[in-house]
Design an enzyme around this catalytic site. Structure first.
Site, short mmCIF file in Angstrom:
data_model
loop_
_atom_site.label_atom_id
_atom_site.label_comp_id
_atom_site.label_asym_id
_atom_site.label_seq_id
_atom_site.Cartn_x
_atom_site.Cartn_y
_atom_site.Cartn_z
N ASP A 61 0.86 -1.18 0.00
CA ASP A 61 0.00 0.00 0.00
C ASP A 61 0.90 1.22 0.00
O ASP A 61 1.83 1.31 0.80
CB ASP A 61 -0.91 0.02 1.24
CG ASP A 61 -2.12 0.93 1.06
OD1 ASP A 61 -1.92 2.11 0.71
OD2 ASP A 61 -3.25 0.47 1.28
N SER A 68 -9.71 9.83 8.82
CA SER A 68 -10.96 9.32 8.26
C SER A 68 -10.93 7.82 8.03
O SER A 68 -11.98 7.20 7.86
CB SER A 68 -11.26 10.03 6.93
OG SER A 68 -10.29 9.70 5.95
N ASN A 69 -9.74 7.21 8.03
CA ASN A 69 -9.64 5.76 7.83
C ASN A 69 -10.11 4.97 9.05
O ASN A 69 -10.54 3.82 8.92
CB ASN A 69 -8.18 5.36 7.56
CG ASN A 69 -7.58 5.98 6.32
OD1 ASN A 69 -6.37 6.21 6.28
ND2 ASN A 69 -8.38 6.27 5.30
N LEU A 70 -10.02 5.57 10.23
CA LEU A 70 -10.23 4.82 11.46
C LEU A 70 -11.66 4.30 11.62
O LEU A 70 -11.91 3.37 12.39
CB LEU A 70 -9.85 5.68 12.67
CG LEU A 70 -8.42 6.23 12.67
CD1 LEU A 70 -8.15 7.01 13.94
CD2 LEU A 70 -7.39 5.11 12.49
N GLN A 71 -12.60 4.86 10.89
CA GLN A 71 -14.00 4.44 10.96
C GLN A 71 -14.22 3.05 10.39
O GLN A 71 -15.18 2.37 10.71
CB GLN A 71 -14.85 5.50 10.23
CG GLN A 71 -16.25 5.09 9.86
CD GLN A 71 -16.38 4.82 8.36
OE1 GLN A 71 -15.38 4.73 7.63
NE2 GLN A 71 -17.61 4.72 7.90
N LYS A 85 0.68 2.92 5.55
CA LYS A 85 -0.23 1.84 5.94
C LYS A 85 0.45 0.48 5.93
O LYS A 85 0.21 -0.35 6.84
CB LYS A 85 -1.45 1.82 5.01
CG LYS A 85 -2.42 2.96 5.24
CD LYS A 85 -3.65 2.82 4.35
CE LYS A 85 -4.63 3.97 4.59
NZ LYS A 85 -5.81 3.89 3.72
N CYS A 175 -11.31 -9.85 -17.89
CA CYS A 175 -12.48 -10.40 -18.58
C CYS A 175 -13.75 -9.78 -18.02
O CYS A 175 -14.74 -9.57 -18.74
CB CYS A 175 -12.55 -11.91 -18.41
SG CYS A 175 -11.29 -12.88 -19.24
N CYS A 189 -15.48 6.90 -1.98
CA CYS A 189 -16.10 6.82 -0.65
C CYS A 189 -16.08 8.17 0.05
O CYS A 189 -16.96 8.45 0.88
CB CYS A 189 -15.42 5.75 0.20
SG CYS A 189 -13.72 6.11 0.67
#
Length: 262
Positions: A61, A68-71, A85, A175, A189
């Site tokens: 990553d 905002s990631n902690l949610q 990360k 495909c 998001c």
């Protein structure tokens, strides 16, 4: 080869399952999984793959932890904000189970580095947030003969599918989406919102499907379900499944590919 006593205790609830058993748990302990994207999907998936005793984990990553990631990205804490990360996730693994081998790559997968990152992998689990990387990952998996488990989530819907495009009768991720999605970013998001528990459902389901792939031919729970797209609906809630056929004109797994070489 057998598991040492402390590992037998740790994984006893797996071993007593006839569908997994000692042979299945040993197979998991010897497996190498690459996770691309340690975010809303990769974070809970990592927790359950580590909990399952996957012996080698490679974490990829290029992003850093944000408030905002902690949610929804459940392995990080406030002390990780600003950290890469991949490195924060590797620390989590080391604290959770020191017997697991973990390697962090704080960079994005591209065509020129994929072979080195995916070396010796038994499975790649892709939960990244952009189509350009997803297609690069898919093409690299086909070229290296590595199965791919692709997972995506948005708002209240998730999608998980296992691909074996390196095999003559099975589709690859390209495909499914074609070539029209070579965009750098498909993560909306921030604008559309994301229910944290929905990301958790997709991530944990992806971990279960990864275990199915890894146990193929090694335990009765092993069932890769190649080309089966599982759609998770968080609003109803419910699930449905679709089959993805191999595209004979796919430039990732069909055109010009010599399957006799593997």
């Amino acid at each position: 080869m057998s598991l040492p006593p402390d590992r037998l205790d740790r994984f006893a609830r797996h071993i007593v399952l006839p569908e997994v058993g000692g042979a299945g748990q040993m197979a998991l302990s010897q497996a190498h999984v690459v996770l691309v994207g340690i975010g809303g999907i990769g974070s809970p998936a990592l927790q359950y793959l580590a909990g399952a005793g996957i012996g080698r984990l490679t974490l990829v990553d290029d992003d850093t932890v944000d408030t905002s990631n902690l949610q929804r990205q459940t392995i990080y804490t406030e002390s990780d904000i600003g950290s890469p990360k991949a490195e924060a996730a590797a620390r989590w693994v080391q604290q959770f189970d020191k017997a697991l081998e973990v390697r962090a790559h704080a960079r994005r997968v591209k065509g020129e580095n994929a072979a080195q990152i995916f070396e010796d992998a038994d499975l790649v689990l892709d939960g990244c947030d952009n189509f350009a990387t997803r297609l690069a990952v898919s093409d690299a998996c086909v070229a290296a003969g590595i199965p791919l488990l692709s997972a995506a989530v948005g708002r209240f819907q998730g999608q998980i599918a296992a691909f074996a495009g390196h095999l003559p009768d099975y589709s690859c991720y390209r495909c499914y989406v074609g070539d029209a999605f070579d965009a750098e970013d498909c993560d909306t998001c921030a604008e559309d919102g994301m229910l944290g528990a929905m990301a958790g459902w997709v991530g944990t389901f992806a971990a279960m499907q990864a275990i199915r792939v890894l146990l193929g031919s090694k335990a009765s729970f092993g069932d890769p379900q190649w080309g089966k797209l599982h759609i998770l609906d968080g609003m109803k809630p419910g699930m449905r499944m679709l089959s993805i056929a191999k595209d004979p004109d796919c430039k990732g797994c069909s055109l010009g590919r010599d399957y006799s070489a593997g």
